[in-house]
Scaffold this motif. Structure first.
Motif, PDB file in Angstrom:
ATOM      1  N   VAL A 243       2.341   9.208   3.391  1.00  0.00           N
ATOM      2  CA  VAL A 243       1.997   8.352   4.974  1.00  0.00           C
ATOM      3  C   VAL A 243       1.937   6.720   5.370  1.00  0.00           C
ATOM      4  O   VAL A 243       1.512   6.685   6.840  1.00  0.00           O
ATOM      5  CB  VAL A 243       1.383   9.106   5.620  1.00  0.00           C
ATOM      6  N   LYS A 244       0.946   7.004   3.948  1.00  0.00           N
ATOM      7  CA  LYS A 244       0.207   5.398   4.675  1.00  0.00           C
ATOM      8  C   LYS A 244       1.024   4.457   4.545  1.00  0.00           C
ATOM      9  O   LYS A 244       2.322   3.963   4.293  1.00  0.00           O
ATOM     10  CB  LYS A 244      -0.995   5.343   2.632  1.00  0.00           C
ATOM     11  N   PRO A 245       0.874   3.258   4.724  1.00  0.00           N
ATOM     12  CA  PRO A 245       1.554   2.141   5.633  1.00  0.00           C
ATOM     13  C   PRO A 245       1.783   1.413   4.367  1.00  0.00           C
ATOM     14  O   PRO A 245       1.313   1.649   3.595  1.00  0.00           O
ATOM     15  CB  PRO A 245       1.328   1.509   6.789  1.00  0.00           C
ATOM     16  N   LEU A 246       3.104   0.648   4.114  1.00  0.00           N
ATOM     17  CA  LEU A 246       3.717  -0.398   3.535  1.00  0.00           C
ATOM     18  C   LEU A 246       2.458  -1.391   3.549  1.00  0.00           C
ATOM     19  O   LEU A 246       2.244  -1.722   4.166  1.00  0.00           O
ATOM     20  CB  LEU A 246       4.980  -0.413   3.935  1.00  0.00           C
ATOM     21  N   ARG A 247       2.426  -1.632   1.758  1.00  0.00           N
ATOM     22  CA  ARG A 247       1.756  -2.946   1.963  1.00  0.00           C
ATOM     23  C   ARG A 247       2.410  -4.688   2.436  1.00  0.00           C
ATOM     24  O   ARG A 247       3.432  -4.445   2.270  1.00  0.00           O
ATOM     25  CB  ARG A 247       1.077  -3.461   0.600  1.00  0.00           C
ATOM     26  N   ARG A 248       1.572  -5.633   2.779  1.00  0.00           N
ATOM     27  CA  ARG A 248       2.032  -6.477   3.363  1.00  0.00           C
ATOM     28  C   ARG A 248       2.772  -7.631   1.972  1.00  0.00           C
ATOM     29  O   ARG A 248       1.864  -6.693   0.916  1.00  0.00           O
ATOM     30  CB  ARG A 248       1.559  -7.357   3.912  1.00  0.00           C
ATOM     31  N   PRO A 249       3.817  -8.343   2.044  1.00  0.00           N
ATOM     32  CA  PRO A 249       4.545  -9.724   0.569  1.00  0.00           C
ATOM     33  C   PRO A 249       3.092  -9.548   0.492  1.00  0.00           C
ATOM     34  O   PRO A 249       1.834 -10.457   1.441  1.00  0.00           O
ATOM     35  CB  PRO A 249       5.876  -9.831   1.660  1.00  0.00           C
ATOM     36  N   GLY A 250       2.833 -10.134  -1.023  1.00  0.00           N
ATOM     37  CA  GLY A 250       2.358 -10.991  -1.615  1.00  0.00           C
ATOM     38  C   GLY A 250       2.366 -12.718  -1.486  1.00  0.00           C
ATOM     39  O   GLY A 250       1.628 -13.137  -1.196  1.00  0.00           O
ATOM     40  N   THR A 251       3.555 -12.277  -0.836  1.00  0.00           N
ATOM     41  CA  THR A 251       3.768 -14.294  -0.720  1.00  0.00           C
ATOM     42  C   THR A 251       3.557 -14.778   1.084  1.00  0.00           C
ATOM     43  O   THR A 251       4.022 -13.928   2.011  1.00  0.00           O
ATOM     44  CB  THR A 251       5.076 -14.986  -0.716  1.00  0.00           C
TER      45      THR A 251
END
Length: 77
Positions: A57-65
């Motif tokens: 359920v944790k939110p997705l991480r933002r893209p690295g770029t």
């Protein structure tokens, strides 16, 4: 809201929610940090919950770029 009601009952002074927050903050209290962990907390079940349930359920991480909201493309010459 419970702290606000307690202040009214004990001291007879009414504060808005922001005023209660300022009073608590002034005395070093924070709603995010516990003074100590609860006595009845089961560390094994907390770890199991983190690995099984929170992982789904944790939110997705933002893209690295870095991205841009601009509609123009920079790679055009």
């Amino acid at each position: 809201m419970l702290v606000r009601a307690l202040v009214v009952r004990l001291f007879g002074v009414e504060y808005k929610v922001q005023g209660v927050w300022k009073l608590l903050h002034r005395h070093g209290w924070s709603p995010q940090v516990r003074a100590r962990p609860p006595l009845e907390q089961d560390d094994a079940s907390v770890e199991r919950w983190r690995s099984e349930v929170w992982a789904t359920v944790k939110p997705l991480r933002r893209p690295g770029t870095p991205t841009s909201a601009s509609r123009t493309r920079r790679d055009r010459a």
